[in-house]
Scaffold this active site. Structure first.
Site, PDB file in Angstrom:
ATOM      1  N   HIS A 299      -3.551  -5.649   1.144  1.00 25.33           N
ATOM      2  CA  HIS A 299      -2.881  -5.818   2.436  1.00 25.33           C
ATOM      3  C   HIS A 299      -2.772  -7.283   2.837  1.00 25.33           C
ATOM      4  O   HIS A 299      -3.658  -7.799   3.507  1.00 25.33           O
ATOM      5  CB  HIS A 299      -3.650  -5.069   3.521  1.00 25.33           C
TER       6      HIS A 299
ATOM      7  N   GLU B 265      -1.086  -8.551   5.169  1.00 20.39           N
ATOM      8  CA  GLU B 265      -1.059  -8.699   6.634  1.00 20.39           C
ATOM      9  C   GLU B 265      -2.469  -8.663   7.210  1.00 20.39           C
ATOM     10  O   GLU B 265      -2.682  -9.032   8.359  1.00 20.39           O
ATOM     11  CB  GLU B 265      -0.175  -7.616   7.262  1.00 20.39           C
TER      12      GLU B 265
ATOM     13  N   CYS C 183       0.837  -1.196   0.000  1.00 19.41           N
ATOM     14  CA  CYS C 183       0.000   0.000   0.000  1.00 19.41           C
ATOM     15  C   CYS C 183       0.879   1.256   0.000  1.00 19.41           C
ATOM     16  O   CYS C 183       1.588   1.515  -0.956  1.00 19.41           O
ATOM     17  CB  CYS C 183      -0.939  -0.027   1.201  1.00 19.41           C
TER      18      CYS C 183
END
Ligand SMILES: Nc1ncnc2c1ncn2[C@@H]1O[C@H](COP(=O)(O)OP(=O)(O)O)[C@@H](O)[C@H]1O
Ligand SMILES: [Mg+2]
Lengths: 734, 82, 234, 82
Positions: free
Chosen positions: C203, C205, C86
């Protein structure tokens, strides 16, 4: 001193006389400014304080109360949370007004030493067909988005209603939740003679001077005429300030800390000194400033954002300053704690103000006259005989699903980062949001609620229902209601009718919270919410958090499987008063708020919680605006990936179809489960004395509702999804 | 054809966090002697008519009603032929 | 192995990446303050998401001048593994470590939701555990995710199989309807020529634990770990 | 004291959806005869020295290195006395 001098600061002649008494002399302009702020409704609550005492401070969980934000203890963790209004600034500058509102509530949380982990916002606007309302709505969402996303705190929930009473006076109530190790909690106080008073964060400018006191103390005279200086939010600096403050708190050298929000240095210095039972000696020349030749009173009153005041142990100043410098933040020792109990403000050594800390925080308490509005008598009367029954319930249901207050809010919450910090296990789009507590199996559920039409027609019960629905939303997610924060938005308290609404709502609030053993740990009062033409509906916005012991059990509202049994907990009454249906289909705001039986409400909620805790329920959703039909529709179409239909073929009520479908009777929850679990849930309900009935079965591509053998609703899921899902976007982006 | 060029910028006294951050960035890149840095919008609008007076009025209205918020922003514009 | 997670002022996914590295993957992890320049202790550098310097002026524009960036350039030259997520991706673009720019999303809104992406290149150290064509559910959360590069740049990316992820529909069509932000050619993630620097908007994560609703991103981290461990064994 | 005023806009050919949105908004407010609408940044930097030549060089550098992204943006600036 000329009257218009103190009047322009929002002080009455009487208050000015009191100030003369307290001081035994004329105040300096700085002192006058400080009084005007500390005694304003925004800071001192002179008009509401007496009634706020009613609210219960204890409940099922051990509470932490008395600071800016309150909270509860959960093991060795403290959960700190609060909701606060930023209505008037948002009305004149929607984006920055909302943004700075978010920034302010976040600071309230991390000043307590708690890391902010979630945001919610409770919003009220005028109807979207008015261009200016649309502009405000967009601006507010833009502001929340730009601030919350950047500062890295997920916006996980909230609520939005549209009603004409908010035309000219929108409501923006922001709520923040934070987590702290309980031994790391901070308090807003200064003590220990010689300890340093340290200023940290953005520099001070002329922005927002008098903003809070003046804005919070006067309704809008002529729409845009009132033009306070609105501040620009700086989420980047706030993010750095959060990290730096957390680091500073962890050193153990911080005695106390408070954010400079409303009335900036004025509130901070006097309140921290008062709370610590000590005095303070401040040198204004040491205050980092953004503009040339600012007057002392301007420095004291400035509401420049993203600033903190810390009391730090003598000798540890450098250690703390280093931390803030690392984050490129201004930091400077501006004074010392003193023994004398006086707040002394100097400019180049020369005293510009010297007050007893107590005199400032001891705002007067007023008894406001109250009177039940005469119009209620007529409005509360509702004779169903005069309400024509609709020919086509399908059309009405589609209309309700597209009504902005009911329609999907995805257009809004998908503009908010609701996942950052990777704790959000129940995303927006269900009754409540759930965030996990890393390192435990536990989670926090949160929601905000308040149907102000109920409160307008029946403030006492309306406020109770707001709490009941919030608790119900938590129960539907599998959480046990734990504690409440409130934001009491009302009209001009000097008008007896407005104050009656305030009083009744507070009574309702405190009664139901006591009975549910839910403490009110924090809150905020916003009065004078009026446009030139009328006051807002009484709006006691409720923010509630709940505890869920096993986050893996958290439950969403949408149907999960075909062939599941559909259970209704609670029952339907023939009541249409105050309903969204009356408004949308008959353009009426009339009747009384729905009935509410606290025993029944508890039984229904306990049953839902137990069913979810035991892992029996696949989905749970409560009935609110739009009644049974809308709730069932939402169960069908609010799934992220797939939609599932339902066939409701076991309702046998002897009442008007529109009342059965769209009536907003309270204490109803729709649960689904495997066929084999039905009996288990029935036993739970029986034990808890909760009305229980199996009303149908999930499956197919349509929503079908029968009463007896009469088919009342038959709608394809796609049609409902289209109306419900796209409504807001269509109305806003056209 | 006319062209209106509009500058919209925060009023003096209103904090400009963006401008401040940019200033720090420029300084850390080694630029010295910087005073105030402020950032705003620049909007260019082509108008397919020639009447300058009308253009002035219309563009003034656009700024008031939509492009700027008088509470925090001020605007200037100039109109030129193309 | 050890992940190094860079912390710029305004980063806000740094702690999330740290958590995944430590608690989910069971690897070592450390933070790297943006003014630190020693990266030797680390096997993989993560530029996390967030709003470095508030995204003021232009996303990633100011962060790219942080002292740590020179070290990262050196680290990458030596073949070190770098992933930008990002805002981290945006910084890599501004720093010129990857080609192209990010522009405001097509609809001019911040978008936070789960999307589907398709693995186009499974031959990288970041995608070893995927097969080409795999469709992953993974969240995006950004305001500037509309990837743009000139025609030559795009050809270069395509010809060298450097487009690693593309936005797609649940059934895998990479058409305009399945493109959330208007990114050129549905591009969600690209890699450098050498194959050791990955930039992606989604993302991973946020989709490495069942509890969070999707596991689409987990294999990326796992692939990195496997690759690094293999390297160490040899 | 000098003042640098910098304009940063998207290159021609690069789509400007924001400009387009503003155009539509203006039209829906009843403004007629609008052509192309483009939006960019406007940055004002105060410099506490008098040497215009130096100012030109420094500001040019600022734009190249930080303020504009050459891939999609172009910039113009003027320097004036205050
Ligand atoms: N202002 C808002 N910000 C973020 N999420 C919101 C907002 N308003 C509503 N939502 C979300 O939309 C969903 C539906 O909200 P609502 O209709 O109020 O639910 P309920 O009627 O069960 O209280 C919830 O997940 C809620 O959190
Ligand atoms: Mg609900």
């Amino acid at each position: 001193m000329k009257p218009d001098a103190y009047r322009s600061l929002g002080l009455s002649d009487k208050e000015y006389r009191d100030i003369l008494k307290i001081l035994g002399r004329k105040p300096t302009e700085t002192e006058l400014a400080m009084f005007s702020v500390e005694w304003s409704e925004h800071c001192g609550y002179p008009r509401s304080r007496k009634w706020l005492k009613l609210l219960p401070k204890t409940g099922r969980y051990k509470t932490l109360i008395g600071e800016d934000a309150g909270g509860i203890l959960l093991g060795d963790l403290a959960i700190i949370f609060k909701m606060e209004s930023h209505n008037h600034p948002s009305q004149v500058e929607p984006k920055q007004g909302a943004a700075t509102g978010v920034g302010g509530i976040i600071r309230d949380i991390f000043t307590a030493g708690a890391r902010p982990v979630a945001l919610l916002d409770s919003l009220r606007f005028g109807p979207l067909d008015k261009a200016y309302n649309k502009y405000i709505f967009r601006g507010v969402v833009e502001g929340i988005q730009s601030y919350g996303n950047c500062v890295g705190v997920p916006t996980v929930g909230g609520d939005i209603y549209f009603d004409n009473s908010y035309t000219g006076n929108c409501l923006v109530n922001a709520m923040c939740i934070g987590i702290a190790r309980k031994d790391k909690l901070m308090r807003a106080r200064a003590y220990g003679p010689g300890n340093a008073i340290i200023y940290a964060g953005s520099s001070t400018g002329r922005d927002g001077i008098g903003g809070c006191s003046i804005l919070a103390s006067n309704e809008f005279k002529e729409g845009e005429e009132k033009r306070p200086t609105v501040q620009i939010g700086d989420p980047f600096t706030e993010k750095c300030l959060i990290e730096a403050t957390m680091e500073a708190v962890n050193t153990g050298y911080v005695v106390g800390i408070k954010d400079m929000g409303a009335a900036g240095l004025t509130c901070c210095t006097s309140e921290m000194a008062e709370a610590g039972g000590s005095g303070m000696d401040i040198e204004l020349q040491a205050v980092p400033r953004r503009e040339k030749d600012m007057r002392p009173w301007e420095l004291m009153m400035s509401e420049s954002q993203e600033r903190m005041l810390l009391c730090v142990r003598k000798g540890k100043e450098e250690r703390i300053k280093k931390i803030f410098r690392k984050w490129d933040l201004n930091v400077s020792v501006i004074g010392r704690v003193t023994k004398d109990g006086m707040v002394t403000i100097r400019d180049n050594g020369e005293i510009v103000s010297r007050l007893n800390a107590r005199s400032l925080t001891g705002a007067p308490v007023y008894d406001m006259p109250d009177k039940k509005p005469a119009y209620l008598k007529e409005l509360n009367r509702l004779d169903l005989k005069n309400i024509p029954e609709p020919k086509d319930n399908n059309r009405i249901l589609l209309k309700l699903l597209a009504a902005p207050s009911i329609a999907s809010k995805a257009w809004v919450y998908e503009q908010y980062d609701h996942m950052v910090q990777t704790n959000t296990v129940l995303l927006p789009g269900s009754d409540a949001a759930v965030i996990r507590l890393k390192g435990t199996k536990k989670g926090i559920a949160a929601t905000t609620d308040c149907n102000s039409r109920y409160c307008f027609l029946n403030p006492y019960r309306g406020a109770q229902i707001a709490v009941a629905e919030a608790a119900r939303n938590l129960a539907c997610s599998g959480a046990r209601p734990a504690a409440v924060t409130d934001c009491l938005n009302f009209g001009n308290p000097e008008k007896p009718e407005s104050f009656w609404q305030f009083k009744k709502c507070v009574e309702g609030l405190s009664d139901i919270c006591r009975s549910f053993r839910i403490a009110v740990v924090s809150g905020n009062v916003s009065l004078y919410n009026e446009s030139p033409r009328f006051a807002i509906n009484p709006t006691p916005a409720i923010g509630m958090i709940g505890i869920i012991n096993d986050v893996d059990k958290a439950c969403r509202q949408n149907f999960k499987k075909e062939g599941d049994a559909v259970i209704l907990l609670g029952f339907c009454l023939e009541e249409l008063g105050a309903s969204e249906y009356l408004l949308q289909a008959h353009n009426l705001t009339k009747g009384d708020a729905p009935r509410l039986d606290l025993k029944l409400e508890k039984a229904v909620q306990e049953t839902a919680m137990a069913a979810i805790e035991k892992g029996l329920a696949h989905s749970a959703h409560d009935c609110s605006e739009g009644g049974l039909a809308v709730a069932l529709a939402e169960c069908c179409i609010s799934g992220k990936d797939k939609m599932i239909g339902v066939n409701i073929d076991n309702l046998n009520y002897n009442m008007r179809p529109d009342a059965l479908l769209f009536g907003e009777s309270q204490s109803r929850i729709i649960i689904t489960c495997d066929k084999v679990s039905v009996e288990k849930i029935r036993k739970i309900a029986l034990g808890l004395k909760a009305p229980f009935s199996v009303i149908g079965k999930t499956g197919g591509r349509v929503l079908r509702i029968l009463n007896g053998i009469e088919e009342l609703v038959y709608l394809p899921l796609e049609d409902m999804r289209e109306e419900w899902g796209g409504s807001l976007k269509r109305r806003i982006e056209g | 054809m006319l062209k209106a060029e509009i500058n919209i910028i925060l009023k003096n006294g209103v904090a400009d966090p963006q401008g401040l951050t940019i200033k720090h960035a420029l300084e850390s890149l080694g630029h010295k002697g910087l005073g105030d840095v402020r950032i705003g919008k620049w909007i260019a609008i082509r108008l397919d008519y020639k009447d300058k007076k009308r253009a002035k009025e219309e563009v003034g209205l656009m700024c008031k009603k939509l492009l700027a918020n008088p509470i925090i922003e001020e605007y200037h514009f100039k109109i030129s032929e193309e | 192995m050890k992940f190094g997670i860079v912390v710029f002022p305004g980063s806000n996914c740094d702690q999330d990446c740290f958590y995944v590295a430590r608690e989910v993957l069971g690897q070592q992890a450390g933070y790297i303050w943006h003014k630190d320049t020693d990266l030797n202790r680390f096997d993989c550098i993560v530029l996390p998401g967030g709003f470095s310097y508030g995204d003021y002026l232009r996303t990633g524009a100011i962060a790219r001048f942080s002292p740590v960036m020179n070290s990262i350039i050196g680290f990458a030259k030596r073949g070190g593994t770098v992933i930008g997520i990002c805002n981290g991706f945006q910084i890599l673009l501004e720093a010129g470590l990857l080609p192209g720019v990010m522009m405001r999303n097509r609809d001019l809104h911040f978008i936070c939701r789960h999307v589907y992406i398709k693995t186009e290149n499974d031959q990288t150290r970041f995608t070893g555990l995927y097969n080409a064509g795999d469709i992953l559910s993974i969240p995006i959360a950004h305001n500037e995710g509309k990837y743009y590069v000139d025609a030559r740049g795009l050809k270069e990316l395509r010809d060298n199989n450097r487009i690693v992820f593309r936005y797609c529909s649940v059934s895998g069509d990479t058409d305009e309807r399945s493109n959330p932000n208007g990114a050129l050619d549905n591009i969600a993630g690209i890699i450098n020529k050498k194959g050791n620097i990955l930039g992606m908007m989604p993302h991973p994560e946020r989709s490495s634990e069942k509890a969070l609703g999707s596991m689409g991103g987990y294999p990326i981290f796992r692939s990195i770990v496997n690759w690094v461990k293999k390297g160490k064994r040899q």
